[in-house]
Design a protein around this motif. Structure first.
Motif, PDB file in Angstrom:
ATOM      1  N   TRP A 291       1.217  -1.546  -0.384  1.00  0.00           N
ATOM      2  CA  TRP A 291      -0.524  -0.142  -0.085  1.00  0.00           C
ATOM      3  C   TRP A 291       1.148   1.435  -0.062  1.00  0.00           C
ATOM      4  N   LEU A 292       1.891   1.121   0.274  1.00  0.00           N
ATOM      5  CA  LEU A 292       2.996   2.217  -0.219  1.00  0.00           C
ATOM      6  C   LEU A 292       2.623   3.069  -0.702  1.00  0.00           C
ATOM      7  N   PRO A 293       3.424   3.133  -2.013  1.00  0.00           N
ATOM      8  CA  PRO A 293       2.533   3.467  -3.410  1.00  0.00           C
ATOM      9  C   PRO A 293       1.205   4.664  -2.802  1.00  0.00           C
ATOM     10  N   SER A 294       0.088   3.799  -2.401  1.00  0.00           N
ATOM     11  CA  SER A 294      -1.239   4.896  -2.754  1.00  0.00           C
ATOM     12  C   SER A 294      -1.238   5.259  -1.833  1.00  0.00           C
ATOM     13  N   LEU A 295      -0.101   5.290  -0.334  1.00  0.00           N
ATOM     14  CA  LEU A 295      -0.547   6.059   0.952  1.00  0.00           C
ATOM     15  C   LEU A 295       0.350   7.129   0.037  1.00  0.00           C
ATOM     16  N   VAL A 296       0.908   7.253  -0.792  1.00  0.00           N
ATOM     17  CA  VAL A 296       2.614   8.251  -0.873  1.00  0.00           C
ATOM     18  C   VAL A 296       1.783   8.899  -1.982  1.00  0.00           C
ATOM     19  N   GLY A 297       1.158   8.912  -3.108  1.00  0.00           N
ATOM     20  CA  GLY A 297      -0.003   9.615  -3.697  1.00  0.00           C
ATOM     21  C   GLY A 297      -0.981  10.344  -3.313  1.00  0.00           C
ATOM     22  N   ILE A 298      -1.733   9.590  -1.987  1.00  0.00           N
ATOM     23  CA  ILE A 298      -2.546  10.065  -1.257  1.00  0.00           C
ATOM     24  C   ILE A 298      -1.915  11.429  -1.032  1.00  0.00           C
ATOM     25  N   ALA A 299      -0.908  10.856  -0.039  1.00  0.00           N
ATOM     26  CA  ALA A 299      -0.199  12.032   0.776  1.00  0.00           C
ATOM     27  C   ALA A 299      -0.249  13.450  -0.060  1.00  0.00           C
ATOM     28  N   LEU A 300       0.316  12.939  -0.750  1.00  0.00           N
ATOM     29  CA  LEU A 300       1.397  14.019  -1.717  1.00  0.00           C
ATOM     30  C   LEU A 300      -0.160  14.577  -2.555  1.00  0.00           C
ATOM     31  N   LEU A 301      -1.095  14.605  -2.977  1.00  0.00           N
ATOM     32  CA  LEU A 301      -1.730  15.599  -4.149  1.00  0.00           C
ATOM     33  C   LEU A 301      -2.712  15.621  -2.908  1.00  0.00           C
ATOM     34  N   ARG A 302      -3.360  15.613  -1.264  1.00  0.00           N
ATOM     35  CA  ARG A 302      -3.957  15.680  -0.874  1.00  0.00           C
ATOM     36  C   ARG A 302      -3.315  16.901   0.122  1.00  0.00           C
ATOM     37  N   THR A 303      -2.299  16.762  -0.046  1.00  0.00           N
ATOM     38  CA  THR A 303      -1.552  17.589   1.251  1.00  0.00           C
ATOM     39  C   THR A 303      -0.304  18.060   1.285  1.00  0.00           C
ATOM     40  N   LEU A 304      -0.227  17.513   1.152  1.00  0.00           N
ATOM     41  CA  LEU A 304       2.039  17.254   0.890  1.00  0.00           C
ATOM     42  C   LEU A 304       1.916  19.068  -0.023  1.00  0.00           C
ATOM     43  N   ALA A 305       1.499  18.459  -1.236  1.00  0.00           N
ATOM     44  CA  ALA A 305       1.850  19.273  -2.220  1.00  0.00           C
ATOM     45  C   ALA A 305       1.501  20.234  -2.284  1.00  0.00           C
ATOM     46  N   PRO A 306       0.381  20.726  -1.850  1.00  0.00           N
ATOM     47  CA  PRO A 306      -0.330  21.662  -2.053  1.00  0.00           C
ATOM     48  C   PRO A 306       0.645  23.166  -1.137  1.00  0.00           C
ATOM     49  N   LEU A 307       0.518  22.444   0.425  1.00  0.00           N
ATOM     50  CA  LEU A 307       1.767  22.713   1.683  1.00  0.00           C
ATOM     51  C   LEU A 307       2.502  23.354   0.704  1.00  0.00           C
ATOM     52  N   LEU A 308       3.564  22.255   0.687  1.00  0.00           N
ATOM     53  CA  LEU A 308       5.028  22.463   0.176  1.00  0.00           C
ATOM     54  C   LEU A 308       4.646  23.707  -0.224  1.00  0.00           C
ATOM     55  N   THR A 309       4.091  23.542  -1.665  1.00  0.00           N
ATOM     56  CA  THR A 309       3.732  24.193  -3.088  1.00  0.00           C
ATOM     57  C   THR A 309       3.868  26.464  -2.332  1.00  0.00           C
TER      58      THR A 309
END
Length: 269
Positions: free
Chosen positions: A94-112
């Motif tokens: 489930w690691l790829p799914s976890l990374v994809g969800i975390a990046l798209l939902r929160t990490l990418a918008p917040l980091l940017t």
């Protein structure tokens, strides 16, 4: 009322300016007028398209290297830190799914948003602040040029347009960093990794990330322009405008993140 200089018997309390609460409401009213003026003038002709494209280049292209580095490192570190917890439950698949969800939902918008607040917000605040204290903005008004439309509207629109693009770019680079870590640890193919990471992402996730990124971009552009456009006190005011633009923009981004998470969670239940 007699002047303090003419009648020294008047106590100091009677000549003081407005209190802290009154100044806060006055500032909020100034912010409201500034935002209302943007919506009034920003979408009406004449359009400063050349300046808008230049600002998109300044905000987007010149921030790409920093965002690429940060996004890639985030993907690698998040994947490496998440694997031990998942392996305890035998759920490393489930690691790829976890990374994809975390990046798209929160990490990418917040980091940017945070990176842009530090780099773009301070730049806009310092640039407009220096133009204010050197009276370049006043000169534009005298020359029959609308400085608000040319300086403020273009920068706010450019930030609002560019930050969503950078957000998805950050998510993509972060996924590449995660892919590198997974490939080195588990010898997973790129096709299998992306299929697994994207199958759990829904249209709501894309919509929520886009809306958050638009809000973050608008906030960064508006705060930077407001602080710079209304700066004073010479070079001290320029530094204060740049610093205030970063601090206030970051604070508002965190507030918007909390509110948006609570709002969009209503549609996921």
């Amino acid at each position: 009322m007699e002047n303090k200089a003419e009648n020294p018997s008047i106590p100091n309390e009677e000549v003081k300016g407005p209190g802290k609460l009154a100044r806060m409401f006055l500032t909020l009213y100034d912010v409201y007028k500034f935002i209302a003026r943007f919506f009034k003038e920003g979408f009406l002709p004449p359009y400063e398209l050349k300046e808008l494209f230049r600002q998109c280049y300044e905000i987007g292209y010149r921030s790409a290297l920093l965002i690429s580095t940060t996004g890639f490192i985030t993907g690698v570190v998040f994947t490496k830190q998440s694997r031990p917890s998942l392996s305890e439950f035998g759920a490393t698949s489930w690691l790829p799914s976890l990374v994809g969800i975390a990046l798209l939902r929160t990490l990418a918008p917040l980091l940017t948003g945070l990176i842009a607040a530090g780099k773009v917000g301070s730049s806009i605040g310092a640039e407009l602040g220096s133009m204010r204290v050197t009276e370049q903005i006043d000169a534009m008004e005298v020359s029959a040029t609308n400085p608000f439309k040319f300086l403020v509207s273009t920068r706010v629109l450019a930030a609002t347009i560019t930050i969503p693009i950078l957000t998805f770019y950050t998510a993509m680079v972060g996924m590449l960093g995660a892919l590198l870590n997974v490939s080195m640890s588990e010898n997973t193919s790129a096709r299998a990794f992306f299929q697994s990471s994207l199958e759990q992402i829904t249209f709501l996730d894309f919509t929520a990330s886009t809306i958050k990124a638009i809000l973050f971009g608008f906030t960064i552009g508006m705060v930077g322009c407001y602080q710079g456009y209304n700066s004073s006190k010479g070079t001290e005011g320029v530094g204060k405008a740049a610093n205030s633009a970063v601090v206030i923009a970051m604070f508002l981004i965190f507030i918007e993140e909390v509110v948006s998470v609570q709002f969009f969670s209503l549609f996921r239940t």
